[in-house]
Design an enzyme around this catalytic site. Structure first.
Site, short mmCIF file in Angstrom:
data_model
loop_
_atom_site.label_atom_id
_atom_site.label_comp_id
_atom_site.label_asym_id
_atom_site.label_seq_id
_atom_site.Cartn_x
_atom_site.Cartn_y
_atom_site.Cartn_z
CG ASN A 9 7.99 -2.20 9.63
OD1 ASN A 9 8.82 -3.04 9.30
ND2 ASN A 9 7.08 -2.40 10.57
CE LYS A 11 4.16 -3.77 8.78
NZ LYS A 11 2.73 -3.79 9.01
CG HIS A 91 5.15 -3.33 14.43
ND1 HIS A 91 4.07 -4.14 14.12
CD2 HIS A 91 5.13 -2.32 13.53
CE1 HIS A 91 3.45 -3.63 13.07
NE2 HIS A 91 4.06 -2.52 12.69
CD GLU A 93 2.71 -6.36 11.53
OE1 GLU A 93 3.91 -6.43 11.19
OE2 GLU A 93 1.85 -5.71 10.89
CD GLU A 161 2.87 1.33 13.25
OE1 GLU A 161 3.09 1.68 12.09
OE2 GLU A 161 3.18 0.21 13.68
N GLY A 167 -2.46 -2.32 7.70
CA GLY A 167 -2.67 -3.23 6.57
C GLY A 167 -4.12 -3.42 6.19
CB SER A 207 -4.01 2.19 6.13
OG SER A 207 -4.28 0.81 6.37
P1 13P Z 1 0.71 -0.48 6.73
O1 13P Z 1 1.24 0.86 6.27
O2 13P Z 1 0.93 -1.58 5.73
O3 13P Z 1 -0.68 -0.38 7.22
O4 13P Z 1 1.62 -0.91 8.00
C1 13P Z 1 1.84 0.02 8.99
C2 13P Z 1 2.84 -0.54 9.93
O5 13P Z 1 2.60 -1.50 10.62
C3 13P Z 1 4.16 0.11 9.95
O6 13P Z 1 4.92 -0.34 11.02
#
Ligand code: 13P
Length: 245
Positions: A9, A11, A91, A93, A161, A167, A207
């Site tokens: 992803n 983003k 997601h 976010e 997740e 992150g 992560s």
């Molecule tokens: P990270 O791997 O940067 O922690 O992000 C995970 C994520 O949100 C994938 O959708």
């Protein structure tokens, strides 16, 4: 046997100059049985989908409606028209930035299925919810409310997740990951029957990196990863693909 899925992803990252990462990934993908998916920003979907037959391309969200007066939004059909075969929905976010609810995710999933897309539905607890020992309740609630009926092993992937792991460099223990993945599997089997319930892939996200991917991949009912930061560079993501096999 469920085929492992390594999903990246990107983003809100990636410009035309970053398309070259796909060439490297394409070679790595060829050498492994694992399915490889990249979900770039919408601006890169069309170019990326024309660069490789070995890598699936997906969107990061879509609108619940098929078309209309929704300035700045993108429809599932537009994603498919650009070459996407997957879309990530729900997601954390999106849930945080746009107040997306489980009901929104469910509606979007239906629209995406109608457009022929496979959907990765994201669920996960916050740190407060984990500390209050509410993880399983939260996951169960999100799973049942975000996923519509008519799920199959072909059209649905679940991504677990934990919000606090995204992150941050933090990850749950392998036992904690296994507990949640086993619970999701049991819920899917109960709702959709053993056949469908066992065929839906369940990804871990948060992560994941070249160092921890092999260990996480061994956990029961982990069928791959949804990777953010470590998917941006082919050198890192290739190692995760290799670890997933
Ligand atoms: P990270 O791997 O940067 O922690 O992000 C995970 C994520 O949100 C994938 O959708």
């Amino acid at each position: 046997m469920r085929r492992k899925l390594a999903a990246g992803n990107w983003k809100m990252n990636g410009l035309d100059e970053n398309l070259q990462e796909i060439k490297t990934l394409s070679e790595v993908s060829n050498a492994h049985d694992c399915e490889v998916l990249i979900c770039p920003p919408a601006t890169l979907i069309h170019s990326m989908s024309r660069m490789s037959n070995d890598i699936a391309i997906g969107g990061q969200t879509c609108h619940a409606n098929t078309s209309g007066a929704h300035t700045g939004d993108i429809s599932a059909q537009m994603l498919a028209d650009s070459g996407a075969t997957y879309v990530i929905l729900g997601h954390s976010e999106r849930r945080a930035d746009y107040n997306e609810t489980d009901a929104d995710v469910r509606a979007k999933t239906k629209t995406a299925w109608d457009a022929g897309l496979k959907v990765i539905v994201c669920i996960g607890e916050s740190l407060g919810e984990r500390e209050a020992c509410n993880t399983i309740d939260i996951i169960g609630g999100q799973l049942s409310a975000s996923v519509p009926d008519n799920a199959t092993g072909e059209n649905l992937v679940i991504a677990y997740e934990p919000v606090w792991a995204i992150g941050t460099g933090l990850t749950p223990t392998l036992d904690q990951i296994g507990e949640v993945h086993d619970f999701i599997r049991a819920q899917l089997e109960r709702r959709f029957g053993a056949g469908v319930g066992r065929s839906v892939r369940i990804l871990y996200g948060g992560s994941m990196n070249p160092k921890n991917a092999a260990d996480i991949a061994q956990v029961s009912n982990v069928d791959g990863g949804l990777v953010g930061g470590a998917s941006l560079k082919a050198a890192d993501f290739s190692q995760i693909i290799t670890a997933l096999g």
